[in-house]
Scaffold this motif. Structure first.
Motif, mmCIF file in Angstrom:
data_model
loop_
_atom_site.group_PDB
_atom_site.id
_atom_site.type_symbol
_atom_site.label_atom_id
_atom_site.label_comp_id
_atom_site.label_asym_id
_atom_site.label_seq_id
_atom_site.Cartn_x
_atom_site.Cartn_y
_atom_site.Cartn_z
ATOM 1 N N ASP A 31 -91.544 69.794 -4.220
ATOM 2 C CA ASP A 31 -91.884 68.711 -3.298
ATOM 3 C C ASP A 31 -90.690 67.768 -3.158
ATOM 4 O OD1 ASP A 31 -92.865 66.323 -2.101
ATOM 5 O OD2 ASP A 31 -94.899 66.828 -2.730
ATOM 6 N N HIS A 33 -90.532 64.861 -1.886
ATOM 7 C CA HIS A 33 -90.845 63.422 -1.978
ATOM 8 C C HIS A 33 -91.357 62.996 -3.349
ATOM 9 C CE1 HIS A 33 -93.068 59.623 -1.073
ATOM 10 N NE2 HIS A 33 -91.924 59.378 -0.459
ATOM 11 N N SER A 34 -92.316 63.705 -3.926
ATOM 12 C CA SER A 34 -92.881 63.318 -5.223
ATOM 13 C C SER A 34 -92.957 64.528 -6.148
ATOM 14 C CB SER A 34 -94.294 62.748 -5.046
ATOM 15 O OG SER A 34 -94.261 61.533 -4.333
ATOM 16 N N ARG A 68 -94.973 65.276 5.342
ATOM 17 C CA ARG A 68 -96.016 64.310 4.963
ATOM 18 C C ARG A 68 -96.778 63.787 6.172
ATOM 19 N NH1 ARG A 68 -94.018 59.498 2.693
ATOM 20 N NH2 ARG A 68 -95.619 59.468 1.066
ATOM 21 N N LYS A 76 -98.124 69.042 3.724
ATOM 22 C CA LYS A 76 -98.351 69.673 2.407
ATOM 23 C C LYS A 76 -99.746 69.411 1.854
ATOM 24 C CE LYS A 76 -96.266 65.595 0.261
ATOM 25 N NZ LYS A 76 -95.101 65.070 -0.460
ATOM 26 N N TYR A 77 -100.369 68.300 2.316
ATOM 27 C CA TYR A 77 -101.546 67.791 1.603
ATOM 28 C C TYR A 77 -102.718 68.765 1.516
ATOM 29 C CZ TYR A 77 -98.959 63.466 1.638
ATOM 30 O OH TYR A 77 -97.969 62.523 1.441
ATOM 31 N N GLU A 84 -101.861 67.935 -12.383
ATOM 32 C CA GLU A 84 -102.936 67.833 -13.378
ATOM 33 C C GLU A 84 -103.878 69.032 -13.260
ATOM 34 O OE1 GLU A 84 -101.912 65.712 -11.037
ATOM 35 O OE2 GLU A 84 -102.748 63.721 -11.365
ATOM 36 N N TYR A 130 -99.815 54.739 -6.192
ATOM 37 C CA TYR A 130 -100.868 54.816 -5.178
ATOM 38 C C TYR A 130 -102.143 54.090 -5.627
ATOM 39 C CZ TYR A 130 -97.728 58.171 -2.997
ATOM 40 O OH TYR A 130 -96.625 58.756 -2.412
HETATM 41 N N1 LIG Z 1 -101.639 62.439 -9.273
HETATM 42 C C1 LIG Z 1 -100.975 63.205 -8.408
HETATM 43 N N2 LIG Z 1 -100.512 64.418 -8.816
HETATM 44 C C2 LIG Z 1 -99.821 65.216 -7.965
HETATM 45 O O1 LIG Z 1 -99.392 66.291 -8.344
HETATM 46 N N3 LIG Z 1 -99.605 64.793 -6.666
HETATM 47 C C3 LIG Z 1 -98.763 65.579 -5.780
HETATM 48 C C4 LIG Z 1 -99.301 65.964 -4.440
HETATM 49 C C5 LIG Z 1 -98.059 65.943 -3.579
HETATM 50 O O2 LIG Z 1 -97.302 67.138 -3.767
HETATM 51 C C6 LIG Z 1 -97.277 64.787 -4.147
HETATM 52 C C7 LIG Z 1 -97.586 63.449 -3.515
HETATM 53 O O3 LIG Z 1 -96.909 63.403 -2.304
HETATM 54 P P1 LIG Z 1 -96.463 62.074 -1.569
HETATM 55 O O4 LIG Z 1 -97.663 61.589 -0.773
HETATM 56 O O5 LIG Z 1 -96.056 61.085 -2.646
HETATM 57 O O6 LIG Z 1 -95.321 62.502 -0.688
HETATM 58 O O7 LIG Z 1 -97.637 64.744 -5.514
HETATM 59 C C8 LIG Z 1 -100.071 63.609 -6.223
HETATM 60 C C9 LIG Z 1 -100.754 62.771 -7.054
HETATM 61 C C10 LIG Z 1 -101.226 61.450 -6.567
HETATM 62 O O8 LIG Z 1 -102.521 61.181 -6.877
#
Ligand SMILES: Nc1nc(=O)n([C@H]2C[C@H](O)[C@@H](COP(=O)(O)O)O2)cc1CO
Ligand SMILES: [Zn+2]
Length: 164
Positions: A31, A33-34, A68, A76-77, A84, A130
């Motif tokens: 990913d 971004h995150s 996104r 991706k969502y 987790e 978030y």
């Molecule tokens: N706790 C989490 N564990 C995760 O693995 N994710 C993942 C889902 C996406 O791949 C990414 C978040 O994407 P973004 O909205 O920050 O671009 O992180 C997201 C969260 C948030 O609740």
């Protein structure tokens, strides 16, 4: 000062070790971004499983979208599995009852459901960027109701360098 015959000083604490493993696991994420990583640990501090956010098996990182915004089907969502949930699903050993979850980002509502149902009792998280979203507010509501404890990881700012 090092004293002969005594244990080494400055070793990793349990929390540094498990959060470090969670973060290292997150470094596998594609990913852009995150990058999120998770590490599940037994009550007696044994690592049971790890995970990071990514697409399910067979869903190519090069063909499914990492964007996104725009049409939900082109983001991706709808496709990505959270770190987790991957850590829970990756576990092959039986029950996770009473386990602890170290995760670099606070779990969403969907992962909270899986965490509760898996019997995980403690969450140690690093970032909560978030926190104001319905997903995380709902997540905390469920975790509170189910008696799952969660606390923020206390960063020690130790730098860990590994040459690979
Ligand atoms: N706790 C989490 N564990 C995760 O693995 N994710 C993942 C889902 C996406 O791949 C990414 C978040 O994407 P973004 O909205 O920050 O671009 O992180 C997201 C969260 C948030 O609740
Ligand atoms: Zn989630």
């Amino acid at each position: 000062m090092d004293k002969k015959g005594q244990k080494r000083q400055g070793y990793l604490s349990w929390d540094e070790y498990f959060m470090g493993v969670a973060m290292l696991s997150g470094m596998r994420s594609k990913d852009p971004h995150s990058q999120v990583g998770a590490c599940i640990v037994s009550e007696d501090n044994k690592i049971l499983s790890m995970g990071y956010n990514g697409f399910p098996k067979g869903c190519s990182d090069d063909e499914f979208p990492w964007g996104r915004e725009g049409d939900p089907l082109d983001t991706k969502y709808l496709y990505v599995t959270h770190s987790e949930l991957n850590a829970i699903l990756n576990y092959r050993g039986g029950s996770l009852e009473g386990a602890k979850l170290y995760v670099s980002l606070f779990p969403c509502n969907e992962c909270a459901k899986a965490i509760i149902q898996a019997g995980i009792k403690t969450i140690v998280y690093d970032c909560d960027k978030y926190a104001d979203t319905p997903s995380v507010i709902a997540s905390k509501k469920m975790l509170d109701a189910a008696g799952v404890r969660y606390y923020k990881y206390n960063r020690t700012d130790r730098e860990i360098t590994i040459k690979v």
